[in-house]
Write a protein that holds these residues in place. Sequence first.
Motif, PDB file in Angstrom:
ATOM      1  N   LEU A 232       0.842  -1.191   0.000  1.00 18.50           N
ATOM      2  CA  LEU A 232       0.000   0.000   0.000  1.00 18.50           C
ATOM      3  C   LEU A 232       0.881   1.246   0.000  1.00 18.50           C
ATOM      4  N   ASP A 233       0.541   2.230  -0.834  1.00 18.15           N
ATOM      5  CA  ASP A 233       1.273   3.495  -0.837  1.00 18.15           C
ATOM      6  C   ASP A 233       1.080   4.200   0.497  1.00 18.15           C
ATOM      7  N   ALA A 234       2.165   4.732   1.037  1.00 14.20           N
ATOM      8  CA  ALA A 234       2.085   5.504   2.280  1.00 14.20           C
ATOM      9  C   ALA A 234       1.471   6.862   1.991  1.00 14.20           C
ATOM     10  N   GLY A 235       0.596   7.303   2.865  1.00 17.58           N
ATOM     11  CA  GLY A 235       0.078   8.660   2.771  1.00 17.58           C
ATOM     12  C   GLY A 235       1.138   9.632   3.260  1.00 17.58           C
ATOM     13  N   VAL A 236       0.961  10.902   2.948  1.00 20.61           N
ATOM     14  CA  VAL A 236       1.905  11.944   3.356  1.00 20.61           C
ATOM     15  C   VAL A 236       1.122  13.010   4.125  1.00 20.61           C
TER      16      VAL A 236
END
Length: 130
Positions: free
Chosen positions: A72-76
């Motif tokens: 899963l892409d990490a949020g920023v």
Amino acid sequence: MTKLEDIANTTILPDSTMTSVFAQVLVSVDVGGLDNYWKKDQRYIQPHTWNSKKFKRAKHSIALAVKGLRALDAGVFVVHDRAVQILDGKRRFAYLRDKGVEKIGMATTWASAARAQELGFVNFYILDLN
């Protein structure tokens, strides 16, 4: 730990300009704690108010992660004036929050990570991205 909790904490960094400008460290955040401060931002997504068109990509990314096809892409996020702004991953965060995930890996700056730790919603540093 649930499958979604495992996925939320096995993240990769998205290939975006937000990440290259803001992401210096990957941290583990307490979802409820971050959500309390995120409510102060005008782009806050209320629980269970998903717009199906806008959530389509978020649900697809999470579904691929559930199937084990990708991480899963990490949020920023950034912290300013005791408020949180999620720059990338608002819908992924909201979806996981609404599904009961308690901890999630997210990227931020060192300064925001320190502020988040003072506010009590960063649990620990995972990775220095520099």
